[in-house]
Scaffold this active site. Structure first.
Site, PDB file in Angstrom:
ATOM      1  N   HIS A   1      99.160  49.857  16.124  1.00 34.47           N
ATOM      2  CA  HIS A   1      98.205  49.345  15.143  1.00 34.47           C
ATOM      3  C   HIS A   1      97.020  48.669  15.840  1.00 34.47           C
ATOM      4  O   HIS A   1      95.858  48.995  15.561  1.00 34.47           O
ATOM      5  CB  HIS A   1      98.925  48.368  14.206  1.00 34.47           C
ATOM      6  CG  HIS A   1      98.055  47.768  13.159  1.00 34.47           C
ATOM      7  ND1 HIS A   1      97.982  48.274  11.881  1.00 34.47           N
ATOM      8  CD2 HIS A   1      97.204  46.713  13.188  1.00 34.47           C
ATOM      9  CE1 HIS A   1      97.132  47.554  11.178  1.00 34.47           C
ATOM     10  NE2 HIS A   1      96.645  46.600  11.948  1.00 34.47           N
ATOM     11  N   GLU A   2      97.318  47.741  16.720  1.00 36.74           N
ATOM     12  CA  GLU A   2      96.223  47.006  17.377  1.00 36.74           C
ATOM     13  C   GLU A   2      95.396  47.945  18.244  1.00 36.74           C
ATOM     14  O   GLU A   2      94.171  47.857  18.275  1.00 36.74           O
ATOM     15  CB  GLU A   2      96.758  45.843  18.217  1.00 36.74           C
ATOM     16  CG  GLU A   2      97.651  44.855  17.471  1.00 36.74           C
ATOM     17  CD  GLU A   2      97.103  44.386  16.138  1.00 36.74           C
ATOM     18  OE1 GLU A   2      95.874  44.317  15.984  1.00 36.74           O
ATOM     19  OE2 GLU A   2      97.921  44.093  15.233  1.00 36.74           O
TER      20      GLU A   2
ATOM     21  N   HIS B   1      93.013  50.011  16.214  1.00 40.07           N
ATOM     22  CA  HIS B   1      91.847  49.258  15.747  1.00 40.07           C
ATOM     23  C   HIS B   1      90.651  49.452  16.669  1.00 40.07           C
ATOM     24  O   HIS B   1      89.508  49.224  16.265  1.00 40.07           O
ATOM     25  CB  HIS B   1      92.161  47.756  15.687  1.00 40.07           C
ATOM     26  CG  HIS B   1      92.676  47.269  14.363  1.00 40.07           C
ATOM     27  ND1 HIS B   1      92.095  47.616  13.166  1.00 40.07           N
ATOM     28  CD2 HIS B   1      93.688  46.425  14.050  1.00 40.07           C
ATOM     29  CE1 HIS B   1      92.741  47.011  12.172  1.00 40.07           C
ATOM     30  NE2 HIS B   1      93.726  46.294  12.674  1.00 40.07           N
TER      31      HIS B   1
ATOM     32  N   GLU C   1      91.844  47.701   7.806  1.00 39.70           N
ATOM     33  CA  GLU C   1      93.290  47.463   7.781  1.00 39.70           C
ATOM     34  C   GLU C   1      94.075  48.585   7.090  1.00 39.70           C
ATOM     35  O   GLU C   1      95.071  49.055   7.619  1.00 39.70           O
ATOM     36  CB  GLU C   1      93.603  46.104   7.143  1.00 39.70           C
ATOM     37  CG  GLU C   1      93.073  44.911   7.961  1.00 39.70           C
ATOM     38  CD  GLU C   1      93.560  44.876   9.408  1.00 39.70           C
ATOM     39  OE1 GLU C   1      94.491  45.630   9.760  1.00 39.70           O
ATOM     40  OE2 GLU C   1      92.985  44.107  10.197  1.00 39.70           O
TER      41      GLU C   1
ATOM     42  N   GLY D   1     100.897  38.625  13.299  1.00 38.65           N
ATOM     43  CA  GLY D   1     101.644  39.497  14.215  1.00 38.65           C
ATOM     44  C   GLY D   1     100.895  39.711  15.522  1.00 38.65           C
ATOM     45  O   GLY D   1     101.438  39.521  16.604  1.00 38.65           O
TER      46      GLY D   1
ATOM     47  N   MET E   1      96.520  40.648  17.227  1.00 37.95           N
ATOM     48  CA  MET E   1      95.081  40.706  16.960  1.00 37.95           C
ATOM     49  C   MET E   1      94.386  41.664  17.921  1.00 37.95           C
ATOM     50  O   MET E   1      94.633  41.647  19.119  1.00 37.95           O
ATOM     51  CB  MET E   1      94.506  39.291  17.082  1.00 37.95           C
ATOM     52  CG  MET E   1      93.010  39.210  16.880  1.00 37.95           C
ATOM     53  SD  MET E   1      92.561  39.687  15.188  1.00 37.95           S
ATOM     54  CE  MET E   1      90.922  40.350  15.478  1.00 37.95           C
TER      55      MET E   1
ATOM     56  N   GLU F   1      89.501  36.037  14.236  1.00 38.16           N
ATOM     57  CA  GLU F   1      89.482  36.614  12.890  1.00 38.16           C
ATOM     58  C   GLU F   1      90.176  35.627  11.947  1.00 38.16           C
ATOM     59  O   GLU F   1      91.232  35.116  12.295  1.00 38.16           O
ATOM     60  CB  GLU F   1      90.210  37.957  12.842  1.00 38.16           C
ATOM     61  CG  GLU F   1      89.998  38.654  11.506  1.00 38.16           C
ATOM     62  CD  GLU F   1      90.657  40.040  11.434  1.00 38.16           C
ATOM     63  OE1 GLU F   1      91.347  40.460  12.375  1.00 38.16           O
ATOM     64  OE2 GLU F   1      90.480  40.677  10.401  1.00 38.16           O
TER      65      GLU F   1
HETATM   66  N1  PHE Z   1      93.572  41.844  12.297  1.00 39.54           N
HETATM   67  C1  PHE Z   1      94.949  41.608  12.632  1.00 39.54           C
HETATM   68  C2  PHE Z   1      95.670  42.935  12.463  1.00 39.54           C
HETATM   69  O1  PHE Z   1      95.766  43.479  11.405  1.00 39.54           O
HETATM   70  C3  PHE Z   1      95.643  40.604  11.798  1.00 39.54           C
HETATM   71  C4  PHE Z   1      95.144  39.211  11.921  1.00 39.54           C
HETATM   72  C5  PHE Z   1      94.316  38.681  10.961  1.00 39.54           C
HETATM   73  C6  PHE Z   1      95.519  38.428  12.976  1.00 39.54           C
HETATM   74  C7  PHE Z   1      93.850  37.377  11.044  1.00 39.54           C
HETATM   75  C8  PHE Z   1      95.104  37.125  13.055  1.00 39.54           C
HETATM   76  C9  PHE Z   1      94.259  36.597  12.088  1.00 39.54           C
HETATM   77  O2  PHE Z   1      96.101  43.537  13.354  1.00 39.54           O
HETATM   78 ZN    ZN Z   2      95.158  45.333  11.523  1.00 38.30          ZN
END
Ligand code: PHE
Ligand code: ZN
Length: 879
Positions: free
Chosen positions: A304-305, A308, A327, A268, A270, A128
């Site tokens: 959080h992860e 997702h 997000e 933080g 992914m 990402e």
């Molecule tokens: N998508 C990840 C999160 O919000 C954040 C992230 C974005 C990590 C881009 C790496 C690169 O949990």
């Molecule tokens: Zn996120």
């Protein structure tokens, strides 16, 4: 403007993909400097092509094309074009076909940490937002969803562990100390959710049984030796899985869920499907190495992860303009989870503090953008507090408008209607409208307009008519590219508190209206008339922070003091204390003198809280925390002198400490922890209250307090109490400070995460001499520009959490940071750009510092070969 050369991407230009990919077979042969990737794609034209024949365009970056086949036939160099950013095949069949692409990439040379890279000896990926194109040529956009099968081959010595998304299919030995593993992910996903990890890793395993009886294997992979620091993360994962079943009926959907912790990571963590990758500081914790705050962060980031998996992965984003769809919603979900695991009020206070500290300044400065931006130059620059934190507030307002039961029905409908899709913000809002039976036309403005609305609420009691009138008005200042703003639809939660501290039964224009009411603010101006009001009430406005606005009221100081003691809305009790202190401190900063009487009155009001046994220690600790220096700077709006703010704040702390000294000593004697350390919210709250009391006593600098500090440092069985002592001492220039900091370093220099804490402590000393000290530490063996956690700990902390030193009147702090940005930009543009954001409030400074920070920014813009990432932030900051 230099950014003219970089192409902006616009939401309005969105077009559906020309080609879809149903399956991807990746074959990855790992080697440090030359990893060979073979990608076999099954491709279909998307819909009816008609006469407008379209070439196949694949994204690619920093990879070498070795060969290319279409339907099994090798293509010659006339059949395609490769340039820096793409691979174009001019003629492809207009029915399903396959393409086989062989490429080579160099993970060892990848310091940008996007694509395939190495963290220590471990291979890992970050895709990402646009990292997959650095692994292979692909339509690297989130609306192309494919089923991935991945075969990884590597050395049995260097990479005994081989991981990818989905479920394990097969593994085996090969010749010459090599082996392979095959993974299959049955859920179609966009390329940004792809992940691969290979290395020599330790593992901690557990199980989770889902609501429907499925048995899920859970694994956390870490560097060997760190296995004893995974228990808390594993517990947090199981709690997250259970919570999502109970609260949103969301079950996990693969046989295995894996987390890998690495020490080099841009952010933080992914949410790659089935294989989350984390910055190790958000996994590893042991009582002697991690603080209560670290534990709380770990719990919320794991959640959080994990969340997702449904909001982000099962329902993903159509394009990056929809980023807040995953997000904002997922931050909202992790906030709700933490509120349920811990204390709802304390969590709400922490969330609002974060919003104000990170998002409000963004929204008020040159980098302001809507929660749903209309354009970007570099998408990595849009992982912002606005998209995340304000995005979460918008979901929370929808919850308020719909009510909990209807909101839950709307979420059910969202999952039902959009599962498996790449959806849009509009889809989400429409679900809320359909399930909630309300019209959110005006509410959509929250997604489109940047800036923090200012809400003014003035109350007036008429004793003859026994009415209480609230005059409410809203206004939003212009932001870049948006001069005129439409009024927002603002849910304003209020209550009227009687003189006994009880919520009054409300009557609006003669009609009963409950005791805790949500007013719908839609116009520039409103007037609400409460009838049959027995006496002048205390108005509790914007309860639990029901909308992300800046509130001004005509509450008097004595109203604030009363509500601080009596409001049934605990959030507002905290808010009233903050407002009182803010008024006191901004006045003191302007006049150069703190009002001792008003300070003492405030101290007394705080002191009364200690007798209230219904209040949690963690809440009292929050009440005792004065608004931060940056919060005050924001209130001052312009001509900000950070040193003057620091002095007034310290003055108030001293005043409170002197007045409440006996209370603080009493807290230290009576608030006790028994038994072994536990990171749970109750114990953590007690520690935070004790340490807050200790901090107040320390500003008096008497010898008995110094003894207490030293004793606590020596005897503590946990990092929270150790860090509390060191953080308190960092605010002083006592000899004990250096003595203990040196001791701390020599005890922990082998432990990279604790060394980060030591760097942070050094960066926080609120003295002008800190600039030189921080510059010196960049040459210390503990520091490395190549490890981003080190850069964030030392330079990030210095620039974002030490206003006195960063804003050194000579400009030396700005120069130190901009020099670092320039060096870092060559290594890792994403992180350099993020660091550049620390200059965003430069215009609010007094003129001397303003000029110097402007020069530092200008120097960035003028430098040769600045990355597109950093250039976008620097140029916009100067605009
Ligand atoms: N998508 C990840 C999160 O919000 C954040 C992230 C974005 C990590 C881009 C790496 C690169 O949990
Ligand atoms: Zn996120």
């Amino acid at each position: 403007m230099k950014t003219d050369t970089a192409q902006a991407v616009y939401l309005k230009d969105y077009c559906a993909p020309d080609y879809l990919i149903s399956t991807v077979h990746l074959d990855v042969k790992l080697a440090p400097a030359a990893t060979h990737v073979t990608s076999t794609l099954t491709i279909q034209p998307n819909g009816n092509i008609g006469k407008n024949y379209r070439p196949l365009i694949l994204d690619g970056e920093e990879i070498k094309l070795d060969s290319l086949c279409l339907n099994g036939e090798v293509l010659g160099s006339d059949d395609y074009i490769v340039d820096e950013n793409s691979l174009i095949i001019a003629t492809v069949p207009q029915e399903e076909f396959t393409v086989e692409i062989k490429t080579t990439c160099n993970p060892a040379a990848n310091t940008a940490l996007s694509g395939l890279y190495r963290s220590s000896k471990t291979y890992c990926t970050q895709c990402e937002a646009e990292g997959f194109r650095r692994i292979t040529y692909f339509p690297d956009r989130p609306d192309v969803l494919a089923v991935f099968t991945v075969r990884i081959e590597g050395s049995t010595v260097e990479t005994p562990v081989l991981l990818s998304n989905g479920n394990p299919v097969e593994s085996g030995k090969l010749n010459a100390n090599r082996h392979f593993a095959i993974w299959h992910d049955p859920h179609p996903k966009p390329s940004y959710l792809f992940a691969l990890v290979a290395g020599n890793l330790g593992v901690v395993s557990d199980h989770f049984t889902t609501q429907s009886g499925g048995d899920i294997e859970l694994k956390i992979f870490v560097e060997p030796g760190n296995e004893d620091r995974c228990d808390y993360a594993m517990g947090a994962l199981k709690r997250s899985m259970k919570w999502d079943e109970e609260r949103f009926a969301r079950e996990y959907d693969l046989d295995i869920f894996m987390i890998v912790a690495v020490s080099d990571f841009n952010m933080g963590a992914m949410e790659n499907k089935g294989l989350n990758i984390f910055n190790d500081k958000f996994i590893l914790a042991r009582p002697d190495t991690a603080t209560d705050a670290d534990y709380a962060n770990i719990e919320s980031i794991i959640a959080h992860e994990y969340f997702h998996n449904w909001t982000g992965n099962r329902i993903t984003c159509r394009d990056w303009f929809q980023l807040c769809l995953k997000e904002g919603l997922t931050v909202f979900r992790d906030q709700e989870f933490s509120a349920d695991m811990r204390s709802r009020t304390v969590e709400r206070i922490a969330d609002v503090k974060r919003l104000r500290a990170q998002q409000f300044p963004e929204d008020a400065g040159p980098l302001a953008h809507p929660v749903q931006p209309e354009s970007y130059i570099e998408i990595n620059n849009f992982y912002t507090a606005t998209v995340y934190e304000k995005g979460a507030e918008l979901v929370r307002m929808l919850l308020t408008l719909l009510g909990p039961d209807t909101f839950r029905k709307a979420m059910d409908l969202y999952f039902l209607r959009h599962d498996g899709e790449a959806a849009t913000v509009e889809d989400f809002i429409r679900v809320m409208e359909d399930a909630g039976g309300i019209d959110l036309t005006q509410f959509r403005i929250w997604y489109q307009q940047a800036g923090t609305p200012e809400l003014t609420v003035n109350g007036r009691y008429d004793r003859h008519r026994r009415t209480y009138t609230l005059a409410v008005s809203q206004h939003c200042a212009p932001s870049p590219g948006q001069l005129r703003k439409h009024p927002y639809h603002i849910p304003l939660r209020i209550g009227l508190v009687d003189k006994c501290g009880e919520d009054m039964k409300l009557e609006l224009d003669g009609k009963p209206a409950g005791d805790d009411l949500v007013l719908n603010i839609r116009e520039h101006e409103h007037r609400f008339c409460f009838t049959n009001v027995a006496h002048r009430p205390y108005a509790s406005i914007l309860r639990s922070f029901s909308a992300p606005v800046k509130l001004t009221t005509n509450a008097t100081r004595s109203d604030l003091l009363f509500l601080m003691q009596h409001d049934s809305d605990l959030f507002n009790r905290w808010e009233c204390a903050q407002t009182y202190a803010t008024r006191l401190l901004t006045d003191a900063t302007v006049s150069g003198e703190l009002n001792e009487v008003k300070s003492a009155v405030f101290g007394q009001a705080l002191g009364k809280l200690f007798d209230d046994e219904t209040l949690e220690p963690a809440f009292i600790a929050q009440m005792l925390t004065l608004p931060g220096e940056s919060d005050l700077a924001r209130e001052m709006i312009n001509n900000v002198d950070p040193s003057a703010i620091y002095r007034s704040r310290l003055g108030l702390r001293k005043n409170i400490a002197a007045n409440l000294k006996e209370n603080f000593r009493h807290i230290l004697k009576t608030v006790r922890l028994s038994g072994a350390y536990s990171p749970d919210a109750i114990d953590a709250g007690k520690r935070s209250l004790r340490n807050s009391a200790l901090g107040f006593l320390a500003v008096l600098e008497d010898t008995s307090t110094l003894d207490l500090l030293k004793q606590q440092y020596m005897n503590a069985d946990n990092m929270t109490d150790v860090m509390a002592v060191l953080s308190i001492l960092t605010q002083t220039d006592l000899p004990l400070r250096d003595e203990l900091l040196d001791d701390f370093y020599s005890r922990w220099k082998h432990d990279h995460l604790v060394v980060d804490k030591w760097l942070m402590l050094n960066a926080l000393a609120p003295f002008e001499a800190t600039v030189g000290h921080v510059a010196g530490l960049m040459n210390h063996p503990a520091f490395s520009l190549k490890n981003l956690n080190k850069v964030r700990a030392l330079i990030g902390t210095f620039a974002s959490a030490n206003p006195v030193a960063f804003n050194h009147p000579s400009g030396a702090g700005y120069d130190l940071v901009s020099d670092t940005i320039l060096k870092l930009d060559k290594i890792n543009p994403q992180v350099a750009a993020r660091l550049t954001g620390v200059f965003k409030s430069w215009r609010a400074l007094e003129s001397g510092r303003r000029d110097k920070s402007q020069l530092a920014l200008q120097r960035l813009v003028d430098s040769e070969n600045l990355s597109r990432d950093t250039l976008e932030i620097a140029v916009k900051s100067l605009d």
